[in-house]
Design a protein around this motif. Structure first.
Motif, PDB file in Angstrom:
ATOM      1  N   ARG A 115       0.856  -1.194   0.000  1.00 55.88           N
ATOM      2  CA  ARG A 115       0.000   0.000   0.000  1.00 55.88           C
ATOM      3  C   ARG A 115       0.884   1.234   0.000  1.00 55.88           C
ATOM      4  NH1 ARG A 115      -3.120  -1.306   5.305  1.00 55.88           N
ATOM      5  NH2 ARG A 115      -1.253  -2.576   5.561  1.00 55.88           N
ATOM      6  N   HIS A 116       0.613   2.145  -0.919  1.00 58.46           N
ATOM      7  CA  HIS A 116       1.446   3.347  -0.989  1.00 58.46           C
ATOM      8  C   HIS A 116       0.967   4.397   0.013  1.00 58.46           C
ATOM      9  CE1 HIS A 116      -1.653   5.356  -3.396  1.00 58.46           C
ATOM     10  NE2 HIS A 116      -1.691   4.271  -4.146  1.00 58.46           N
ATOM     11  N   SER A 117       1.778   5.435   0.168  1.00 50.72           N
ATOM     12  CA  SER A 117       1.544   6.411   1.233  1.00 50.72           C
ATOM     13  C   SER A 117       0.289   7.249   1.050  1.00 50.72           C
ATOM     14  CB  SER A 117       2.762   7.321   1.409  1.00 50.72           C
ATOM     15  OG  SER A 117       2.990   8.075   0.241  1.00 50.72           O
ATOM     16  N   LEU A 118      -0.299   7.269  -0.145  1.00 46.77           N
ATOM     17  CA  LEU A 118      -1.575   7.970  -0.326  1.00 46.77           C
ATOM     18  C   LEU A 118      -2.747   7.095   0.109  1.00 46.77           C
ATOM     19  CD1 LEU A 118      -0.904   9.693  -3.762  1.00 46.77           C
ATOM     20  CD2 LEU A 118      -0.618  10.648  -1.461  1.00 46.77           C
ATOM     21  N   GLU A 119      -2.497   5.782   0.223  1.00 48.14           N
ATOM     22  CA  GLU A 119      -3.519   4.841   0.689  1.00 48.14           C
ATOM     23  C   GLU A 119      -3.440   4.611   2.192  1.00 48.14           C
ATOM     24  OE1 GLU A 119      -4.282   1.513  -2.657  1.00 48.14           O
ATOM     25  OE2 GLU A 119      -2.263   1.488  -1.794  1.00 48.14           O
ATOM     26  N   ALA A 120      -2.218   4.516   2.701  1.00 47.08           N
ATOM     27  CA  ALA A 120      -2.020   4.181   4.114  1.00 47.08           C
ATOM     28  C   ALA A 120      -0.668   4.717   4.572  1.00 47.08           C
ATOM     29  CB  ALA A 120      -2.071   2.663   4.303  1.00 47.08           C
ATOM     30  N   LYS A 121      -0.611   5.103   5.811  1.00 49.81           N
ATOM     31  CA  LYS A 121       0.631   5.631   6.395  1.00 49.81           C
ATOM     32  C   LYS A 121       1.417   4.503   7.060  1.00 49.81           C
ATOM     33  CE  LYS A 121      -0.585   9.606   5.001  1.00 49.81           C
ATOM     34  NZ  LYS A 121      -0.215   9.838   3.621  1.00 49.81           N
ATOM     35  N   ALA A 122       2.655   4.820   7.394  1.00 50.72           N
ATOM     36  CA  ALA A 122       3.521   3.874   8.093  1.00 50.72           C
ATOM     37  C   ALA A 122       2.834   3.391   9.360  1.00 50.72           C
ATOM     38  CB  ALA A 122       4.841   4.559   8.447  1.00 50.72           C
ATOM     39  N   PRO A 123       2.933   2.126   9.666  1.00 47.35           N
ATOM     40  CA  PRO A 123       3.821   1.092   9.135  1.00 47.35           C
ATOM     41  C   PRO A 123       3.176   0.169   8.102  1.00 47.35           C
ATOM     42  CG  PRO A 123       2.929   0.300  11.198  1.00 47.35           C
ATOM     43  CD  PRO A 123       2.321   1.670  10.946  1.00 47.35           C
ATOM     44  N   ALA A 124       2.112   0.615   7.426  1.00 44.80           N
ATOM     45  CA  ALA A 124       1.382  -0.253   6.493  1.00 44.80           C
ATOM     46  C   ALA A 124       2.282  -0.872   5.432  1.00 44.80           C
ATOM     47  CB  ALA A 124       0.252   0.529   5.826  1.00 44.80           C
ATOM     48  N   GLN A 125       3.226  -0.099   4.897  1.00 42.45           N
ATOM     49  CA  GLN A 125       4.090  -0.610   3.834  1.00 42.45           C
ATOM     50  C   GLN A 125       4.943  -1.772   4.335  1.00 42.45           C
ATOM     51  OE1 GLN A 125       4.000   2.657   4.881  1.00 42.45           O
ATOM     52  NE2 GLN A 125       2.562   3.304   3.299  1.00 42.45           N
ATOM     53  N   LEU A 126       5.523  -1.607   5.514  1.00 45.58           N
ATOM     54  CA  LEU A 126       6.335  -2.680   6.086  1.00 45.58           C
ATOM     55  C   LEU A 126       5.477  -3.891   6.451  1.00 45.58           C
ATOM     56  CD1 LEU A 126       9.050  -3.760   7.022  1.00 45.58           C
ATOM     57  CD2 LEU A 126       8.678  -2.593   9.201  1.00 45.58           C
ATOM     58  N   GLN A 127       4.302  -3.657   6.966  1.00 42.90           N
ATOM     59  CA  GLN A 127       3.391  -4.763   7.278  1.00 42.90           C
ATOM     60  C   GLN A 127       3.072  -5.561   6.019  1.00 42.90           C
ATOM     61  OE1 GLN A 127       0.236  -2.483   9.018  1.00 42.90           O
ATOM     62  NE2 GLN A 127       1.016  -2.744  11.108  1.00 42.90           N
ATOM     63  N   ASP A 128       2.856  -4.869   4.905  1.00 42.39           N
ATOM     64  CA  ASP A 128       2.546  -5.544   3.642  1.00 42.39           C
ATOM     65  C   ASP A 128       3.730  -6.379   3.152  1.00 42.39           C
ATOM     66  OD1 ASP A 128       0.078  -4.315   3.772  1.00 42.39           O
ATOM     67  OD2 ASP A 128       0.487  -2.900   2.140  1.00 42.39           O
ATOM     68  N   VAL A 129       4.932  -5.830   3.247  1.00 40.22           N
ATOM     69  CA  VAL A 129       6.120  -6.569   2.803  1.00 40.22           C
ATOM     70  C   VAL A 129       6.317  -7.816   3.661  1.00 40.22           C
ATOM     71  CG1 VAL A 129       8.629  -6.471   2.537  1.00 40.22           C
ATOM     72  CG2 VAL A 129       7.225  -4.527   1.805  1.00 40.22           C
ATOM     73  N   LYS A 130       6.175  -7.667   4.963  1.00 37.84           N
ATOM     74  CA  LYS A 130       6.331  -8.828   5.847  1.00 37.84           C
ATOM     75  C   LYS A 130       5.223  -9.857   5.610  1.00 37.84           C
ATOM     76  CE  LYS A 130       9.206  -6.933   9.451  1.00 37.84           C
ATOM     77  NZ  LYS A 130       9.634  -7.290  10.781  1.00 37.84           N
TER      78      LYS A 130
END
Length: 170
Positions: A36-51
């Motif tokens: 999820r990109h930063s316009l969709e969700a803020k940190a830590p969403a990106q790291l959660q998605d990668v993990k």
């Protein structure tokens, strides 16, 4: 696993296909991770998605002929930042969201191609980007200006260096 750089914005999932194909031709299983990109969700969403993607690959290791004990991650720019975070933040509960939680999110190798680490220091170096601005990629991913006191917890949380210590097992 590969994480494409994009300033934590929408990724061009096809930008590295040629390089990734070279690895696949040599017998490696390659997965390109979308988050999820930063316009969709803020940190830590990106790291959660990668993990979560790492855990998905482990859950489906037989299906995709993956040696689940030999998983590595590689990324460039913001993707390198997320790869470094994966490598240093194993076991941090806040990042263990999503599916397949019974699978480990840790990796055996990390390749970080020019990913940032300490956002709060980025303006100390020459750049075409004003990293301290509220519309900088770093500010957008944490949800506010990286120099604003209200966002210092988020800035520290998204700094891979935060999770490095002498006591941490390798």
């Amino acid at each position: 696993m590969y994480v494409q750089g994009s300033g934590w914005l929408r990724q061009n999932r096809y930008a590295a296909i040629a390089q990734l194909a070279d690895f696949a031709h040599r017998g490696y299983v390659v997965a390109s991770v979308e988050y999820r990109h930063s316009l969709e969700a803020k940190a830590p969403a990106q790291l959660q998605d990668v993990k979560s993607a790492i855990r998905f690959m482990r859950e489906n290791s037989e299906k995709y002929n993956i040696d689940s004990q030999r998983v590595g991650i590689w990324g460039d720019s913001s993707g390198g930042h997320l790869a470094a975070l994966v490598g240093t933040s194993g076991g941090v509960a806040a990042f263990n969201a999503g599916n397949y939680k019974q699978q480990p999110e840790t990796v055996k190798a990390v390749v970080d191609f020019y990913g940032p680490s300490d956002f709060s220091q980025m303006s100390q170096y020459p750049s075409k980007v004003d990293h301290d601005a509220t519309d900088s990629p770093e500010s957008m991913v944490v949800g506010g200006s990286i120099q604003d006191a209200d966002f210092q917890d988020a800035v520290q949380m998204y700094n891979p260096i935060t999770y490095i210590s002498q006591d941490k097992p390798l």
